[in-house]
Design a protein around this motif. Structure first.
Motif, PDB file in Angstrom:
ATOM      1  N   GLN A  62     -42.613  68.317 147.317  1.00  0.00           N
ATOM      2  CA  GLN A  62     -42.737  68.375 145.857  1.00  0.00           C
ATOM      3  C   GLN A  62     -42.303  67.059 145.221  1.00  0.00           C
ATOM      4  OE1 GLN A  62     -40.318  69.895 147.578  1.00  0.00           O
ATOM      5  NE2 GLN A  62     -38.394  69.558 146.546  1.00  0.00           N
ATOM      6  N   VAL A  63     -42.700  66.863 143.973  1.00  0.00           N
ATOM      7  CA  VAL A  63     -42.306  65.678 143.215  1.00  0.00           C
ATOM      8  C   VAL A  63     -40.811  65.774 142.928  1.00  0.00           C
ATOM      9  CG1 VAL A  63     -42.571  64.462 141.013  1.00  0.00           C
ATOM     10  CG2 VAL A  63     -44.587  65.365 142.193  1.00  0.00           C
ATOM     11  N   VAL A  64     -40.107  64.681 143.166  1.00  0.00           N
ATOM     12  CA  VAL A  64     -38.669  64.608 142.914  1.00  0.00           C
ATOM     13  C   VAL A  64     -38.465  64.076 141.503  1.00  0.00           C
ATOM     14  CG1 VAL A  64     -36.526  63.473 143.615  1.00  0.00           C
ATOM     15  CG2 VAL A  64     -38.151  64.246 145.351  1.00  0.00           C
ATOM     16  N   THR A  65     -37.592  64.737 140.733  1.00  0.00           N
ATOM     17  CA  THR A  65     -37.287  64.270 139.378  1.00  0.00           C
ATOM     18  C   THR A  65     -35.791  63.989 139.261  1.00  0.00           C
ATOM     19  OG1 THR A  65     -36.818  66.420 138.383  1.00  0.00           O
ATOM     20  CG2 THR A  65     -39.138  65.733 138.450  1.00  0.00           C
ATOM     21  N   TYR A  66     -35.463  63.173 138.278  1.00  0.00           N
ATOM     22  CA  TYR A  66     -34.061  62.823 138.047  1.00  0.00           C
ATOM     23  C   TYR A  66     -33.235  64.065 137.709  1.00  0.00           C
ATOM     24  CZ  TYR A  66     -29.859  60.876 135.990  1.00  0.00           C
ATOM     25  OH  TYR A  66     -28.552  60.601 135.695  1.00  0.00           O
ATOM     26  N   ASN A  67     -33.659  64.810 136.699  1.00  0.00           N
ATOM     27  CA  ASN A  67     -32.853  65.952 136.240  1.00  0.00           C
ATOM     28  C   ASN A  67     -32.743  67.057 137.282  1.00  0.00           C
ATOM     29  OD1 ASN A  67     -32.119  64.921 133.711  1.00  0.00           O
ATOM     30  ND2 ASN A  67     -34.073  65.526 132.841  1.00  0.00           N
ATOM     31  N   ALA A  84     -30.694  63.387 154.006  1.00  0.00           N
ATOM     32  CA  ALA A  84     -31.501  64.177 153.075  1.00  0.00           C
ATOM     33  C   ALA A  84     -31.316  63.681 151.642  1.00  0.00           C
ATOM     34  CB  ALA A  84     -31.139  65.657 153.183  1.00  0.00           C
ATOM     35  N   GLN A  85     -30.077  63.344 151.256  1.00  0.00           N
ATOM     36  CA  GLN A  85     -29.830  62.833 149.907  1.00  0.00           C
ATOM     37  C   GLN A  85     -30.489  61.467 149.715  1.00  0.00           C
ATOM     38  OE1 GLN A  85     -25.547  63.216 150.281  1.00  0.00           O
ATOM     39  NE2 GLN A  85     -25.522  64.681 148.581  1.00  0.00           N
ATOM     40  N   THR A  89     -34.941  58.061 147.518  1.00  0.00           N
ATOM     41  CA  THR A  89     -36.063  57.195 147.881  1.00  0.00           C
ATOM     42  C   THR A  89     -37.392  57.800 147.445  1.00  0.00           C
ATOM     43  OG1 THR A  89     -34.797  56.366 149.765  1.00  0.00           O
ATOM     44  CG2 THR A  89     -37.170  55.993 149.806  1.00  0.00           C
ATOM     45  N   LYS A  90     -37.552  59.106 147.631  1.00  0.00           N
ATOM     46  CA  LYS A  90     -38.785  59.796 147.221  1.00  0.00           C
ATOM     47  C   LYS A  90     -38.932  59.768 145.703  1.00  0.00           C
ATOM     48  CE  LYS A  90     -42.190  63.066 148.047  1.00  0.00           C
ATOM     49  NZ  LYS A  90     -42.610  63.460 146.753  1.00  0.00           N
ATOM     50  N   TRP A  91     -37.819  59.870 144.986  1.00  0.00           N
ATOM     51  CA  TRP A  91     -37.853  59.794 143.537  1.00  0.00           C
ATOM     52  C   TRP A  91     -38.482  58.464 143.105  1.00  0.00           C
ATOM     53  CZ3 TRP A  91     -33.839  57.355 140.109  1.00  0.00           C
ATOM     54  CH2 TRP A  91     -34.079  57.617 138.768  1.00  0.00           C
ATOM     55  N   LYS A  92     -38.082  57.372 143.747  1.00  0.00           N
ATOM     56  CA  LYS A  92     -38.674  56.071 143.424  1.00  0.00           C
ATOM     57  C   LYS A  92     -40.163  56.080 143.756  1.00  0.00           C
ATOM     58  CE  LYS A  92     -38.650  51.185 144.237  1.00  0.00           C
ATOM     59  NZ  LYS A  92     -38.309  50.097 145.101  1.00  0.00           N
ATOM     60  N   THR A  93     -40.505  56.587 144.933  1.00  0.00           N
ATOM     61  CA  THR A  93     -41.905  56.644 145.356  1.00  0.00           C
ATOM     62  C   THR A  93     -42.745  57.476 144.390  1.00  0.00           C
ATOM     63  OG1 THR A  93     -41.241  56.439 147.668  1.00  0.00           O
ATOM     64  CG2 THR A  93     -43.429  57.346 147.267  1.00  0.00           C
ATOM     65  N   ASP A  94     -42.152  58.532 143.848  1.00  0.00           N
ATOM     66  CA  ASP A  94     -42.853  59.414 142.911  1.00  0.00           C
ATOM     67  C   ASP A  94     -42.958  58.823 141.507  1.00  0.00           C
ATOM     68  OD1 ASP A  94     -43.234  61.247 144.929  1.00  0.00           O
ATOM     69  OD2 ASP A  94     -41.631  62.594 144.283  1.00  0.00           O
ATOM     70  N   GLY A  95     -42.411  57.636 141.281  1.00  0.00           N
ATOM     71  CA  GLY A  95     -42.540  56.986 139.983  1.00  0.00           C
ATOM     72  C   GLY A  95     -41.355  57.170 139.058  1.00  0.00           C
ATOM     73  N   LEU A  96     -40.230  57.643 139.557  1.00  0.00           N
ATOM     74  CA  LEU A  96     -38.984  57.802 138.809  1.00  0.00           C
ATOM     75  C   LEU A  96     -39.104  58.761 137.618  1.00  0.00           C
ATOM     76  CD1 LEU A  96     -38.046  54.016 138.854  1.00  0.00           C
ATOM     77  CD2 LEU A  96     -37.140  55.756 140.375  1.00  0.00           C
ATOM     78  N   PRO A  97     -39.744  59.927 137.791  1.00  0.00           N
ATOM     79  CA  PRO A  97     -39.857  60.853 136.653  1.00  0.00           C
ATOM     80  C   PRO A  97     -38.493  61.424 136.253  1.00  0.00           C
ATOM     81  CG  PRO A  97     -40.653  61.911 138.654  1.00  0.00           C
ATOM     82  CD  PRO A  97     -40.366  60.485 139.003  1.00  0.00           C
ATOM     83  N   GLU A  98     -38.331  61.620 134.945  1.00  0.00           N
ATOM     84  CA  GLU A  98     -37.060  62.148 134.438  1.00  0.00           C
ATOM     85  C   GLU A  98     -36.995  63.662 134.557  1.00  0.00           C
ATOM     86  OE1 GLU A  98     -34.061  61.688 130.611  1.00  0.00           O
ATOM     87  OE2 GLU A  98     -36.102  60.903 130.450  1.00  0.00           O
ATOM     88  N   ASN A  99     -38.053  64.357 134.163  1.00  0.00           N
ATOM     89  CA  ASN A  99     -38.037  65.830 134.190  1.00  0.00           C
ATOM     90  C   ASN A  99     -39.078  66.361 135.153  1.00  0.00           C
ATOM     91  OD1 ASN A  99     -36.027  66.193 132.156  1.00  0.00           O
ATOM     92  ND2 ASN A  99     -37.544  65.522 130.687  1.00  0.00           N
TER      93      ASN A  99
END
Length: 112
Positions: free
Chosen positions: A33-38, A96-97, A102-112
């Motif tokens: 799934q897409v990783v988000t900041y929040n 895992a963390q 890293t995946k969050w960056k790859t996914d474009g750093l989405p906030e929500n």
């Protein structure tokens, strides 16, 4: 017969005492799934970074600060144990963390 039992016991003990590193037994499953900041990243940063990186020029207390420093964060959390620049100081994030960040960056750093 005693010799046979001793040999079998020794063989079982050798097989049962397999040594594995933390990285080998940790959850390194690819994240689908897409990783988000929040949803995913904030809790990791709050638990492992904010105690030292708050407040000040290197603060990591909100989305903008973490996003703006993502390359440095990934570099520092990915360093080898024993490297004086590895973060968090005195510890390490789990693989895992690190994968989540890293995946969050790859996914474009989405906030929500």
């Amino acid at each position: 017969m005693k010799k046979f039992i001793c040999i079998i016991s020794a063989a079982v003990a050798c097989i049962a005492c397999e040594s594995r590193t933390y990285e080998e037994i940790s959850d390194n499953t690819p994240i689908a799934q897409v990783v988000t900041y929040n949803k995913d990243v904030k809790a990791i940063i709050d638990a492992n970074c904010v105690s030292c990186h708050s407040p000040g020029p290197q603060a990591l207390t909100n989305y903008s600060q973490v996003k703006g420093n993502i390359n440095s964060i990934i570099d520092r959390i990915s360093r080898a144990n024993g490297d004086p620049q590895k973060m968090p100081q005195g510890g390490s994030l789990s693989p895992a963390q690190i994968n989540i960040i890293t995946k969050w960056k790859t996914d474009g750093l989405p906030e929500n």
